[in-house]
Design an enzyme around this catalytic site. Structure first.
Site, PDB file in Angstrom:
ATOM      1  N   GLU A 265       0.875  -1.142   0.009  1.00  0.00           N
ATOM      2  CA  GLU A 265      -0.071   0.070  -0.155  1.00  0.00           C
ATOM      3  C   GLU A 265       0.909   1.198  -0.121  1.00  0.00           C
ATOM      4  O   GLU A 265       0.671   2.158   0.677  1.00  0.00           O
ATOM      5  CB  GLU A 265      -0.941  -0.075   1.159  1.00  0.00           C
ATOM      6  CG  GLU A 265      -2.064  -1.308   1.077  1.00  0.00           C
ATOM      7  CD  GLU A 265      -3.065  -1.197   2.005  1.00  0.00           C
ATOM      8  OE1 GLU A 265      -2.805  -0.553   3.157  1.00  0.00           O
ATOM      9  OE2 GLU A 265      -4.192  -1.589   1.990  1.00  0.00           O
ATOM     10  N   ASP A 338      -8.317  -9.273   3.994  1.00  0.00           N
ATOM     11  CA  ASP A 338      -8.021  -7.976   5.044  1.00  0.00           C
ATOM     12  C   ASP A 338      -9.079  -7.925   5.908  1.00  0.00           C
ATOM     13  O   ASP A 338     -10.184  -6.858   5.854  1.00  0.00           O
ATOM     14  CB  ASP A 338      -7.850  -6.341   4.148  1.00  0.00           C
ATOM     15  CG  ASP A 338      -7.711  -5.388   5.010  1.00  0.00           C
ATOM     16  OD1 ASP A 338      -7.097  -5.765   6.159  1.00  0.00           O
ATOM     17  OD2 ASP A 338      -7.585  -4.356   4.524  1.00  0.00           O
ATOM     18  N   GLU A 366     -12.583  -2.438  11.937  1.00  0.00           N
ATOM     19  CA  GLU A 366     -12.690  -1.654  10.767  1.00  0.00           C
ATOM     20  C   GLU A 366     -13.776  -1.915   9.739  1.00  0.00           C
ATOM     21  O   GLU A 366     -14.357  -1.207   9.276  1.00  0.00           O
ATOM     22  CB  GLU A 366     -11.291  -1.702   9.980  1.00  0.00           C
ATOM     23  CG  GLU A 366     -11.151  -1.106   8.856  1.00  0.00           C
ATOM     24  CD  GLU A 366      -9.674  -1.435   7.963  1.00  0.00           C
ATOM     25  OE1 GLU A 366      -8.791  -1.753   8.599  1.00  0.00           O
ATOM     26  OE2 GLU A 366      -9.585  -1.000   6.896  1.00  0.00           O
TER      27      GLU A 366
HETATM   28  C1  GCV Z   1      -2.506   0.489   8.504  1.00  0.00           C
HETATM   29  C2  GCV Z   1      -6.095  -1.916   5.363  1.00  0.00           C
HETATM   30  C3  GCV Z   1      -6.342  -0.890   6.300  1.00  0.00           C
HETATM   31  C4  GCV Z   1      -5.463   0.138   6.201  1.00  0.00           C
HETATM   32  C5  GCV Z   1      -4.250  -0.472   6.935  1.00  0.00           C
HETATM   33  C6  GCV Z   1      -3.850  -1.807   6.199  1.00  0.00           C
HETATM   34  C7  GCV Z   1      -2.641  -2.684   7.005  1.00  0.00           C
HETATM   35  O1  GCV Z   1      -5.932  -1.829   4.170  1.00  0.00           O
HETATM   36  O2  GCV Z   1      -7.750  -0.157   5.505  1.00  0.00           O
HETATM   37  O3  GCV Z   1      -5.862   1.148   7.144  1.00  0.00           O
HETATM   38  O4  GCV Z   1      -2.900   0.214   7.147  1.00  0.00           O
HETATM   39  O5  GCV Z   1      -4.990  -2.680   6.001  1.00  0.00           O
HETATM   40  O6  GCV Z   1      -2.975  -3.491   7.566  1.00  0.00           O
HETATM   41  O7  GCV Z   1      -1.578  -2.167   6.808  1.00  0.00           O
END
Ligand code: GCV
Length: 689
Positions: A265, A338, A366
């Site tokens: 990411e 995720d 989340e």
């Molecule tokens: C910390 C998901 C979440 C992100 C998070 C990522 C990760 O994509 O939406 O906010 O980033 O996981 O675990 O690195």
């Protein structure tokens, strides 16, 4: 008359119906009797253990208890032996865990039978996604308890008190490690002023048996070190990390190590320099090795390629199995995508046989209604930990593949992404505290049942205070009319949320990046496909679901037989994962003889009904809960009920455009229409920009 009133008031006080300070979490019971404690050793940890015993003792009045350090091969470092007359452990922290265990058993009706209690995992970590500016990524309980800005690093007495309460709560459930900052790590975390604040935190956590870790940015040598590269093979880069590690250990002698999100990411990593994950992780591991520090290297990687996102971590990490140093642990999210409401386990568990692998769970919700929905996560984690991987034959559960009992590994570990913030009740929702509690309890003992955890947590958190013989009828009633129904509500809550959000293996059908409301339609022009719901649900006129069989992405082949064969066959694939692994025709006959479309409708409808029932359960519980917590939970359940309705209506009306079939007439009709829901969603997305 006056006396009767006074007695009434006293009774009300003694049954805790008055507002409580829910910041005390599950640690609200005070001693009702006296205890005499002997211990020949003294240390800050043992002092804490003694105070805890004195302050919360509920056992026999005047009992004599001995705390003793012993040598015993049956005990792990943090383990302990309990008896009616005392606690024996190898370490001071072991004694502290023993104290909390005795107190828990006293307060929840457990017996003390001379047993040995060892933890399942050596390292039981919280991961805080806290940014140095005080915000918390995916945090729903207020700002960070550790950081409030790079210009505000001084440590106040308020900080020290808060960190102490935090440490105490963690120790009480066996959590022994914490990562203070976000995996999307600012390079500044490794600057000296920030490290000095981290040292202050570590000093508070240490006597509670908790080690401090930091998440680090792979590009740090370039960004804050002034080097021209962060290439892990570059001697200057290696030297920079060694120097930095030395500085950290000078400040924090028992520092635990690094957590790294690399080439994921947008985060930098070794691939930026043509190196692989093992090259990057090993370089850091070498720097930490002299101090017994470790690297937790995350396997959460995926690119916007044509490859199924669910396959990518396995594809990238399996070829590296055996190449990591023994102080590197690969940290793998429970599922291959995720933290979805329900995922099958990641195929990396058990498959990497020559590398230590640790599970990463998400305590902060989340994708599960954040701090609005009441969802007890222990059942989901129990399902995950007990999943059979078949990697080393029957009994190779995820738990056993990661706890050191199958593979020869130097460490065993498990992490949970924390749901903690500055909110008065720490977690945003009173029941979200149960997930912090549950994570600690399962990390300590992965065989414990969710029912036991819920039972303990409810007794500790909502149980009547200071029950004595005269009020024991209240105790009985509390059990029947509060504990049993509320516990059942907790145990059903995860399945309910799966039902109204993403039943039958559907996943990632949220609107936009907030990951809260429904958005099966959400696919803005130009957006990466794997960030949009249609990529995951694949609904069309023929059916719905992601084909991960050999005729599709073949992700199923990453699982071990006989599981792979079971998942691949439409008739044996567990229905809870059906649409995760198959694109299934709308008329497919489910095991209960309904068509897939009808079953989908029933599941969504069931989810809404379940939340409506939770509202009833809670309303009936009113007389057993203080007004403040009662109203807060009631309010959130109302919102959850409305959200559940919205999820049901949005998903069914949207998918109906493809199935072209009616919602079974015996079910409640939608309350919203699709256009209205789309407009609400557009407004929400606009507001969040
Ligand atoms: C910390 C998901 C979440 C992100 C998070 C990522 C990760 O994509 O939406 O906010 O980033 O996981 O675990 O690195």
């Amino acid at each position: 008359m006056k006396t009767t009133k006074l007695i009434l008031i006293l009774i009300l006080f003694s049954t805790s119906l008055f507002a409580e300070n829910d910041s005390e979490l599950w640690l609200r019971k005070k001693a009702t009797t006296q205890v005499n404690i002997q211990c020949s050793k003294s240390s800050p940890t043992i002092d804490i253990a003694i105070n805890e015993l004195k302050n919360s003792w509920q056992g026999e009045d005047g009992a004599n208890i001995e705390l003793k350090i012993i040598k015993d091969k049956q005990l792990k470092a943090d383990g302990f032996r309990l008896s009616r007359t005392g606690i024996q452990a190898k370490t001071d922290a072991g004694l502290l865990y023993g104290v909390f265990e005795i107190l828990r058993r006293q307060q929840t009706g457990g017996s003390i039978t001379g047993d040995i209690v060892n933890p399942s995992y050596d390292l039981r970590l919280l991961n805080h996604w806290d940014n140095l500016n005080g915000s918390v990524e995916r945090g729903y309980a207020g700002r960070s308890i550790f950081w409030r800005g790079i210009d505000s690093l001084e440590v106040t007495s308020g900080d020290l008190n808060l960190w102490k309460e935090y440490a105490r709560a963690n120790a009480s459930v066996g959590i022994n490690a914490t990562v203070l900052n976000n995996v999307n790590a600012s390079p500044s975390v490794l600057t000296t002023p920030v490290l000095e604040r981290a040292k202050a935190v570590a000093d508070v956590l240490r006597p509670y048996g908790i080690k401090t870790y930091l998440a680090v940015n792979f590009a740090s040598p370039e960004v804050i070190g002034g080097l021209e590269t962060a290439d892990p093979f570059d001697p200057a880069v290696k030297a920079w990390w060694k120097e930095k590690v030395k500085e950290i250990y000078t400040l924090i002698p028992d520092f635990g190590g690094f957590l790294v999100k690399a080439n994921s990411e947008g985060q930098p990593g070794p691939q930026n320099f043509g190196r692989n994950h093992a090259d990057g992780a090993n370089m850091m591991a070498e720097a930490l090795e002299p101090y017994n520090g470790i690297v937790m290297w995350r396997a959460f990687v995926y690119d916007p390629s044509d490859e199924d996102r669910a396959k990518q971590a396995y594809n990238e990490f399996m070829p590296l199995d055996g190449q990591f140093h023994d102080n590197v642990i690969i940290q793998v999210k429970n599922g291959p995508i995720d933290f979805q409401p329900r995922e099958p386990f990641s195929p990396l568990f058990g498959a990497m046989k020559k590398t230590t692998v640790m599970p990463e769970l998400q305590v902060t919700m989340e994708y599960l209604g954040q701090s609005v929905h009441l969802v007890f996560l222990a059942t989901m984690w129990e399902e995950f930990l007990k999943s059979e991987t078949w990697q080393e034959g029957a009994g190779s559960t995820v738990a056993r593949c990661t706890d050191g009992s199958i593979f020869n590994q130097k460490y065993s570990a498990i992490a949970g992404v924390a749901n903690i913030g500055l909110d008065a009740n720490w977690c945003g929702h009173d029941f979200a505290q149960a997930n912090w509690y549950a994570f600690g309890r399962q990390a300590w003992d992965h065989s414990i049942s969710s029912a036991q955890i819920a039972d303990e947590w409810l007794k500790l958190t909502f149980g009547p205070q200071n029950i004595d013989k005269e009020t024991s009828s209240y105790d009985l009633e509390w059990n029947l009319s509060f504990l049993q129904p509320v516990k059942q509500m907790m145990l059903n809550s995860h399945e309910a949320t799966v039902n109204y959000m993403m039943p039958l293996g559907l996943h990632h059908i949220f609107s936009a990046h907030a990951h809260y409301g429904p958005g099966p339609w959400w696919a803005p022009r130009g957006m990466r496909a794997d960030w949009t719901p249609p990529y995951y649900h694949q609904a069309d006129s023929l059916g719905i679901g992601f084909d991960r069989t050999a005729s599709g992405s073949d992700a199923i082949s990453q699982y071990h037989e006989p599981l792979a064969g079971q998942l691949a066959d439409l008739n044996t694939c567990p229905e809870v994962y059906l649409l995760w692994f198959h694109h299934v025709s709308w008329d497919h006959k489910m095991k209960n003889n309904r068509t897939l479309w009808n079953e989908l409708c029933y599941r969504y409808d069931e989810g809404v009904k379940q939340v409506r029932e939770f509202q009833q359960v809670w309303d009936k519980a009113e007389r057993f809960v203080d007004a403040e917590r009662f109203a807060a939970v009631q309010h959130k359940l109302t919102e959850q009920g409305m959200n559940a309705q919205e999820w049901k209506d949005a998903c069914l009306l949207y998918f109906q455009q493809f199935s072209k079939q009616p919602i079974p007439y015996e079910l409640e009709r939608p309350l919203f229409n699709l256009d209205e829901l789309l407009e609400r969603d557009r407004q929400r997305v606009r507001r969040s920009r």
